[in-house]
Design an enzyme around this catalytic site. Structure first.
Site, mmCIF file in Angstrom:
data_model
loop_
_atom_site.group_PDB
_atom_site.id
_atom_site.type_symbol
_atom_site.label_atom_id
_atom_site.label_comp_id
_atom_site.label_asym_id
_atom_site.label_seq_id
_atom_site.Cartn_x
_atom_site.Cartn_y
_atom_site.Cartn_z
ATOM 1 N N GLU A 124 0.834 -1.214 0.000
ATOM 2 C CA GLU A 124 0.000 0.000 0.000
ATOM 3 C C GLU A 124 0.867 1.262 0.000
ATOM 4 O OE1 GLU A 124 -3.728 0.435 0.222
ATOM 5 O OE2 GLU A 124 -2.839 2.316 -0.421
ATOM 6 N N ASP A 196 9.395 7.654 -11.421
ATOM 7 C CA ASP A 196 8.667 7.318 -10.188
ATOM 8 C C ASP A 196 7.162 7.241 -10.479
ATOM 9 O OD1 ASP A 196 8.759 7.220 -7.074
ATOM 10 O OD2 ASP A 196 7.281 8.771 -7.501
ATOM 11 N N LYS A 200 4.477 3.944 -10.416
ATOM 12 C CA LYS A 200 3.221 3.950 -9.653
ATOM 13 C C LYS A 200 2.019 3.691 -10.548
ATOM 14 C CE LYS A 200 5.200 6.867 -6.049
ATOM 15 N NZ LYS A 200 5.523 8.254 -5.678
ATOM 16 N N GLY A 296 6.328 11.452 2.640
ATOM 17 C CA GLY A 296 6.592 11.974 3.981
ATOM 18 C C GLY A 296 6.814 10.869 4.992
HETATM 19 N N1 HSE Z 1 9.952 10.728 -4.394
HETATM 20 C C1 HSE Z 1 8.579 10.359 -4.181
HETATM 21 C C2 HSE Z 1 7.704 11.566 -4.462
HETATM 22 C C3 HSE Z 1 8.374 9.871 -2.784
HETATM 23 O O1 HSE Z 1 8.224 12.689 -4.609
HETATM 24 O O2 HSE Z 1 6.490 11.414 -4.572
HETATM 25 C C4 HSE Z 1 7.076 9.164 -2.554
HETATM 26 O O3 HSE Z 1 6.941 8.014 -3.328
#
Ligand code: HSE
Length: 393
Positions: A124, A196, A200, A296
């Site tokens: 999650e 990133d 996701k 965070g």
């Molecule tokens: N580097 C990622 C961001 C951290 O800035 O969203 C959280 O996955």
């Protein structure tokens, strides 16, 4: 209940903090959670856990050979962590991970292994920080046909974009500020080039379409080339710019991309700083929206501990993923795009719907075009910025 943690960076510290501070309410509900060991790289570095009796080790085998049945992974390495997770799962240990790089790259393999070993692989925290995202959509898959999911999934990019937009600062100025404040990584490549977000949207889309999606098949264009002039141009047309990961299932094909997008609707346009925002379209509810902190210390730790509690309470959804559908991944939808570049080619000229020249730069709105075609046309362009336009102009 004994657990182990791999990694004691920002999120690992957050996990320890919540488990320590909430020990009494957890105990009242029967969750006697004890951290047996924490795996760290540098054993000589001074650590300040709230529980002073915690033990640290730099020897992975101590965790592998221990009797803990659940391991929390808050590392950020890819291959090393993957190898370790494989060993832990093979030894029958449940995994709770926030490591989106590992979850995305090895999604099918790790989910299938968890079924084979009759353990849990929970992730999650790998998408959208504190916002419950994975579990709600996992539940939907059984009862609903989800055909579209899109979102602001990277806090660092959103911080940069919204600050540029509101404060009129340059990309470099905001990136520097974000790094000083600890939002952006020292090496922000994965954030600003869209990788990133790509990981996701790959994870979310794999779940909702129950189909294998290769990372390499996801068109990924980040925000590293963005300029104030792009915001000025978008603003004149009533748009903001946000980096979206998006996928849509249409006619048996998955259109999936990570691309800066001209957004007008309040949901995405009014997402500021490191906020994440996700929109899900399905048969039973038309659309629902999730919004909140996407990164965070305590935010991500919160998502990890929810996974842990579900496992301990035996309320976790048994991993069901099986790549049952074989959808083709292909961007075949036609859309309008914004292109900013310094010179035009004959092919690009043929795609122009409207154009504004400011100084040396062409700001173009294309006719409706397939993304693959646009990519072919601008492939060898230098200093180009593109964005999808959310609605037809
Ligand atoms: N580097 C990622 C961001 C951290 O800035 O969203 C959280 O996955």
């Amino acid at each position: 209940m004994k657990i182990a943690i791999m990694g004691f960076g920002t999120v690992g510290i957050g996990v320890e903090e919540i488990l320590y501070k909430k020990r009494n309410p957890l105990l009242k509900r029967g969750f006697d959670i004890n951290i047996d060991k924490i795996l760290i790289k540098n054993i000589n570095k001074k650590r300040n856990p709230l529980n002073k009796k915690l033990t640290f080790t730099d020897d992975f085998d101590e965790i592998l050979n221990s009797d803990v049945d659940t391991v929390i992974d808050v590392t950020s390495s890819l291959e090393e962590t993957y190898e370790r997770i494989l060993k832990l799962m093979s030894a029958g240990k449940n995994i709770v991970t926030a490591n989106k790089a590992v979850v995305s790259k090895y999604f099918e393999e790790l989910n299938e292994l968890s079924i084979k070993k009759n353990i849990f692989f929970s992730y999650e925290a790998s998408v959208a920080g504190a916002i419950p995202t994975i579990h709600p959509i996992m539940e939907e898959v059984f009862i609903n046909d989800i055909f579209e999911i899109s979102g602001i999934l990277n806090g660092t990019s959103n911080y940069i974009l919204s600050k540029m937009e509101i404060e009129g600062l340059t990309y470099d100025e905001v990136l520097k500020e974000a790094q000083e404040l600890g939002y952006a990584e020292a090496d922000p490549t994965a954030d600003v080039y869209g990788f990133d977000t790509m990981r996701k949207i790959r994870i979310l889309s794999s779940i909702v379409y129950n189909s294998k999606i290769n990372e390499d098949d996801i068109f990924t264009f980040g925000i590293a080339n963005i300029k104030i002039s792009d915001f000025d141009f978008a603003k004149a047309l009533g748009y903001s710019i946000r980096l979206l990961g998006k996928s849509k299932l249409k006619d048996g094909k998955i259109n999936i991309s990570v691309i800066p997008t001209f957004v007008k609707d309040d949901f995405f346009a009014k997402s500021f700083e490191s906020t994440n925002a996700i929109e899900i379209l399905g048969e039973n509810f038309k659309k629902y929206e999730l919004k909140g902190p996407g990164a965070g210390k305590l935010e991500t730790a919160d998502a990890i501990i929810r996974d842990l509690l579900r496992i301990l309470a035996k309320r976790e959804i048994k991993t069901f993923y099986g790549s049952a559908n074989n959808y083709v991944v292909e961007n075949n939808l036609e859309k309008n795009y914004y292109v900013r570049c310094e010179k035009l080619s004959k092919e690009l000229k043929s795609l122009i719907s409207s154009e504004k020249i400011i100084g040396e730069e062409h700001h173009i709105i294309t006719k409706k075009v397939n993304l693959n075609k646009l990519i072919d046309v601008i492939d060898d362009f230098d200093k180009v910025f593109i964005a999808e336009i959310e609605e037809e102009i």
